[in-house]
Design an enzyme around this catalytic site. Structure first.
Site, PDB file in Angstrom:
ATOM      1  N   SER A  47      -9.807   2.175   2.701  1.00 20.56           N
ATOM      2  CA  SER A  47      -8.864   2.893   1.861  1.00 20.56           C
ATOM      3  C   SER A  47      -7.870   1.987   1.130  1.00 20.56           C
ATOM      4  O   SER A  47      -7.252   2.424   0.167  1.00 20.56           O
ATOM      5  CB  SER A  47      -8.085   3.890   2.705  1.00 20.56           C
ATOM      6  OG  SER A  47      -7.263   3.200   3.639  1.00 20.56           O
TER       7      SER A  47
ATOM      8  N   LYS B 171       0.857  -1.193   0.000  1.00 24.65           N
ATOM      9  CA  LYS B 171       0.000   0.000   0.000  1.00 24.65           C
ATOM     10  C   LYS B 171       0.893   1.243   0.000  1.00 24.65           C
ATOM     11  O   LYS B 171       1.882   1.300   0.746  1.00 24.65           O
ATOM     12  CB  LYS B 171      -0.895  -0.020   1.248  1.00 24.65           C
ATOM     13  CG  LYS B 171      -1.933   1.096   1.301  1.00 24.65           C
ATOM     14  CD  LYS B 171      -2.810   1.000   2.562  1.00 24.65           C
ATOM     15  CE  LYS B 171      -3.926   2.037   2.546  1.00 24.65           C
ATOM     16  NZ  LYS B 171      -4.787   1.958   3.754  1.00 24.65           N
TER      17      LYS B 171
ATOM     18  N   SER C  66     -10.194   0.009   6.956  1.00 28.37           N
ATOM     19  CA  SER C  66      -9.544   0.147   5.649  1.00 28.37           C
ATOM     20  C   SER C  66      -8.876  -1.110   5.115  1.00 28.37           C
ATOM     21  O   SER C  66      -8.471  -1.143   3.952  1.00 28.37           O
ATOM     22  CB  SER C  66      -8.508   1.273   5.693  1.00 28.37           C
ATOM     23  OG  SER C  66      -9.156   2.515   5.601  1.00 28.37           O
TER      24      SER C  66
END
Lengths: 490, 495
Positions: B158, B78, B182
């Site tokens: 997210s 990420k 997330s």
């Protein structure tokens, strides 16, 4: 202790009392910063002592430096303050280029040190107690440089993240002299403790001064905070100016606005920086990157055991040895001086040692622009000189000459006394011989002195000269009186 | 080897150990797969050269019979994790072309274990969002589409890029971060496994901060076993993160085994909320039945302060974000306005207005407001009190059960653009997940079924602090019972 009357300031409507509280920022003596491993050394190249944490880089996290915590606790103990075993680091949020994170990590509601007190020593030998409200740990900001380039400002982050202790007093001081005395005392305490070098020139100790005025005994007036006053002299000037400004406003029918003011040392005045209404909203909240700081009571006790004797205790002990309050407070003001004195006074009369230090050593140091730690003659050598005075090996006069010799050329005082034959002559035979010689050479004076006994002093001088200053003056006096049949002075 | 690599992390690990494939083969296939899948917009930065070099080094170690727990296994990271020498954006314009000169502890742990980095995945800006639509790099598309539809759906957020990359077989597994859901919410709506470990299990050092007291890194994987493997390498105590905890990292793969006979599974009654589609409630009941069938004991528990969790979260998280994001000021790194400015305040205002997207600005404003003098006590201080009560709810519930079973999300993946104009309905996506962050507990989402429209749904298992082992064990039981073998139709690959 605080029944001492305040120094009052005269205004047109009568007398005013000045009320002063201080917020002192003292830089913690520590090799690395409060939350990073970067060095704290003064005077390095700009931005050479900045870790990624200090620069507020993304994803960087603060980690508390145990040494700084220990120093804060040590200082708290030296201020006879309550040590809070549970304290919290908060974020104080504001934007400024020299504040890389956009917040300063500080302590707001739960400081590491609570209430304490400091006894300040005033010129007249009196003391006053100043309350300490709190001491907390916080990060210093960097430095903005606006004068390096016409179009831009530069930022030096070497200071960013250095540990500071903010020490807040109660509004217990009543004159600029008391404020200066407090700072001197605080400086002495932290230097004894080794927790701050107290160096105001390098910014290791800075003060914000809160000033208000009131009619004696009346309710407290509205205060103004004067920022960043960087020397003892400026504190006195800033307080004097600010008190006068406030009195003039009130007597002119105005009211004091609570505000932050800046002291301009060039113009010797304070200027408004921002009013209470314009004050920042710092949006304090507990820093979620740091756990609450929990101290072990045993750890604090260990620190307490390791504290050195502090100025007040030392002063009391010196007074117990027979020194005056004034002499004692002069000697304890600096730990180096007190240590020097203690070595100097070993096995000799305490008062004589103090006089010797005050009159002879400090005078010469002052003349040569040296500090006590730079004294060219060791305490042990001085101790030998004082010992020789008190056992009458040398006279006071010779002692001073001897000190001058050692001061400039070095050497062992006792050896010099032997080598140069400076021993005081107490042998009556030698003194009598000298007296006979002087009488033989000055028969007319002998007649004069019989009529005017005061002329004996001339004879003493001549005999001293004859013996090269080595004769014991008291012995010369006694022998002369006998020889010339002089009456005792009455 | 085909460019689609449906292997799990565990399968690839075993194949590498047995020298049936090489890391280079695996990595090359994935590198090509990623290049062909740009339509998903799952990656912000691809690092093919670095990946192949790391793979070659891994192959050399494997050839000598050496190598760590993740030797040669290609992962996606990420883009919230700082990676030394590789641009890190946090999905924001404000970071500009920021290239960190340091590595996050979690990714360093992965490289130390031998993992290979394929690239950095897309995400909601600063991890703020539930649909991956707030990213400066544009939205990520969910590999899944509803039955008989060509409409693009969001992958959740997210960690939407990581979720899409795992679901689309563009990597073997990925890292995510989870502040309010997330990891778990995108995992649920893309049909993969995601675990948010206990707060303090993984170091936050080097992860761009959103809300420090809630942020936690975790794995996003194809199976529960893979999550156990990856978590074992990500977790560590870290002297550089004061909030990381000195608890030994167990062998999660081993702890996952052993079945759930006698396990007490709590069903929190407050999680039956109005307006949640019937599919969700039905799947939840099914999950409880699966666990019961394997010997677990089902108990009803109460988490009475659940209804306050979302409002509490949307005070605490923005408050911390407003402070954490103050460092992006255009002074030292990242975006600085190129417009003319008269003073420093204008430099801040313009740089930040240009650099931050609407959602981030909204949260900074909310956070600034709730911390302001006069509002602090009414908002932030009360939210902290509620947070304590929410934690206490869990402590109480865990007196009568070992693990909690809940839905992960209130619905399946929704359409791109569907909720962007209504922040509150967007925030509702986190209704089942934020409580876990507020309490600092581990939460796992496991794919458990499909909606009538053919979209994946997940079930969430919540455990006691540092009891990831039990959570994974219960998760494995769900996984085995659900037999979720579905894969999205491969519509996105360019030939």
């Amino acid at each position: 202790m605080n029944t001492r009357p305040s120094k009052l300031v005269k205004g047109q409507t009568g007398e005013w009392e000045v009320v002063i509280g201080l917020e002192v920022h003292a830089q913690v003596l520590s090799k690395s910063k409060l939350f990073s491993g970067a060095s704290t050394e003064f005077g390095a190249e700009p931005n050479s002592q900045v870790s990624f944490v200090d620069a507020g880089m993304p994803g960087m996290l603060p980690v508390i430096n145990e040494k700084c915590v220990e120093q804060a606790v040590r200082t708290g103990l030296g201020l006879k303050a309550k040590i809070n075993l549970f304290s919290i680091f908060d974020r104080k949020n504001y934007f400024y280029p020299d504040l890389p994170q956009g917040y300063q990590i500080s302590q707001y509601k739960n400081p590491i040190v609570g209430e304490g007190e400091v006894t300040i020593d005033l010129k007249d030998g009196e003391s006053r107690l100043v309350g300490i409200e709190r001491l907390h740990l916080e990060q210093d900001a960097g430095k903005s440089l606006h004068d390096q380039n016409p179009d831009s400002s530069y930022v030096d982050l070497n200071r960013s993240g250095i540990a500071l202790m903010e020490i807040v007093t109660r509004p217990d001081m009543r004159s600029s002299e008391e404020a200066a005395a407090f700072l001197r005392k605080l400086r002495a305490i932290v230097r004894y403790l080794g927790t701050c070098d107290g160096n105001m020139d390098e910014g290791s100790m800075r003060a914000d001064v809160n000033v208000s005025v009131r009619k004696p005994g009346g309710p407290l007036g509205t205060r103004c905070e004067i920022k960043n006053v960087n020397s003892m002299r400026f504190i006195a000037q800033a307080v004097e100016y600010e008190a006068r400004r406030q009195i003039d406003i009130i007597e002119g029918g105005g009211t004091i606005r609570q505000e932050t003011r800046l002291f301009d040392s060039r113009l010797n005045e304070t200027r408004s920086m921002r009013s209470k209404e314009e004050a920042h909203d710092y949006r304090y909240f507990p820093d979620p990157d740091l756990l609450p700081l929990e101290l072990d009571a045993n750890w604090v006790a260990e620190i307490e055991k390791s504290l050195p004797e502090l100025p007040d205790a030392k002063k009391a002990r010196f007074m117990g040895l027979g020194l005056s309050a004034y002499d004692a407070s002069v000697l304890v003001a600096e730990r180096d001086l007190a240590d020097y004195y203690e070595d100097l006074a070993k096995g000799v009369d305490a008062k004589a040692a103090a006089n010797w230090l005050n009159n002879e050593i400090l005078g010469r140091l002052n003349r040569d622009g040296l500090s006590i730690s730079q004294a060219p003659v060791s305490a042990a050598a001085n101790n030998a000189i004082v010992a020789m005075i008190s056992d009458k090996t040398i006279s006071g006069k010779i002692a001073k000459d001897l000190l001058d010799i050692v001061w400039s050329d070095g050497g062992d005082p006792r050896a010099i006394v032997e080598a140069r034959g400076l021993r005081q002559v107490t042998d009556t035979g030698a003194i009598d011989a000298a007296i006979e010689a002087v009488i033989a050479a000055n028969p007319d004076k002998v007649e004069d002195v019989k009529a005017k006994p005061k002329l004996a002093a001339w004879f003493v001088g001549q005999v001293m000269k004859q013996t090269g200053g080595k004769a014991n003056p008291a012995a010369v006096n006694a022998a002369l009186k006998l020889r010339l049949n002089l009456p005792d002075e009455g | 080897m085909s460019n689609s690599v449906p292997l799990t992390l565990a399968e690839a690990r075993d194949a590498l150990k047995a020298r049936k494939i090489s890391s280079k083969e695996l990595t090359s296939a994935l590198v090509q797969g990623i290049a062909q899948s740009r339509g998903l917009n799952a990656f912000v930065t691809e690092t093919p050269e670095r990946a192949l070099a790391m793979a070659a080094a891994s192959d050399a170690r494997l050839a000598k019979g050496e190598g760590g727990a993740l030797e040669g296994l290609p992962l996606a990271i990420k883009d919230l994790f700082c990676t030394k020498g590789v641009k890190t954006t946090a999905g924001s314009r404000i970071l500009g072309n920021f290239v960190p000169p340091y590595e996050s502890t979690v990714t360093q742990n992965l490289w130390n274990a031998g993992a290979v980095m394929l690239g950095k995945t897309n995400l909601d800006e600063f991890a703020m969002g539930s649909s991956n639509e707030t990213s400066a790099a544009g939205p990520v598309f969910n590999p899944w589409r509803a039955k008989n539809s060509n409409a693009n759906l969001v992958p959740g957020g997210s960690s939407g890029g990581s979720a899409a990359a795992v679901a689309g077989d563009l990597c073997l597994a990925a890292t995510g971060t989870d502040t309010g859901g997330s990891i778990r919410q995108p995992a649920a709506v893309t049909g993969i496994v995601g675990i948010k470990p206990t707060y303090g299990r993984c170091s936050r050092f080097g992860i761009v901060a959103f809300a420090s007291s809630l942020d936690q890194a975790g794995p996003m994987t194809k199976t529960v076993r893979d999550a156990a493997i990856l978590l074992g390498s990500m977790a560590s105590v870290d002297p550089k993160d004061s909030t990381s905890m000195d608890v030994p990292v167990p062998d999660y793969e081993k702890q996952m085994e052993g079945g759930i006979k006698g396990l007490r599974v709590g069903i929190p009654k407050e999680y039956r909320i109005d307006g949640v589609p019937a599919d969700i409630g039905g799947l939840w009941d099914k999950g409880a039945a699966w666990l019961k069938a394997q010997g677990a004991q089902i108990v009803e528990v109460s988490l009475p302060h659940t209804k306050y969790a979302l409002p509490t979260y949307y005070i605490v998280a923005p408050a911390e974000c407003s402070s954490n994001l103050a460092r992006y000021d255009g002074v030292r790194f990242g975006h600085r306005t190129s417009g003319s400015v008269h003073d420093i305040t204008e430099l801040y205002e313009k740089s930040r207005a240009e650099g931050f997207g609407a959602e981030v600005q909204r949260r900074i404003l909310i956070g600034t407001y709730v911390l302001s003098a006069g509002y602090y006590d009414a908002y932030y201080a009360r939210a902290q009190k509620l947070r304590t009560l929410i934690k206490r709810d869990f402590d109480k519930a865990f007196e009568s059960c070992d693990v909690l079973l809940t839905p992960t999300t209130p619905g399946p993946a929704f359409g791109v653009g569907e909720k962007t104009s209504d922040p509150v309905s967007m925030y509702l996506n986190d209704v089942f997940t934020v409580t876990v962050n507020l309490a600092g507990l581990p939460g796992l989402s496991v794919p458990a079924g499909l909606t009538e429209n053919g979209l994946p749904l997940g079930l969430q298992l919540i455990g006691k602090a540092f009891d990831e082992g039990t959570v994974l064990r219960a998760g494995l039981a769900i996984e085995q019972a659900a037999q979720f073998q579905h894969k999205p139709a491969n519509w996105w690959r360019a030939a």
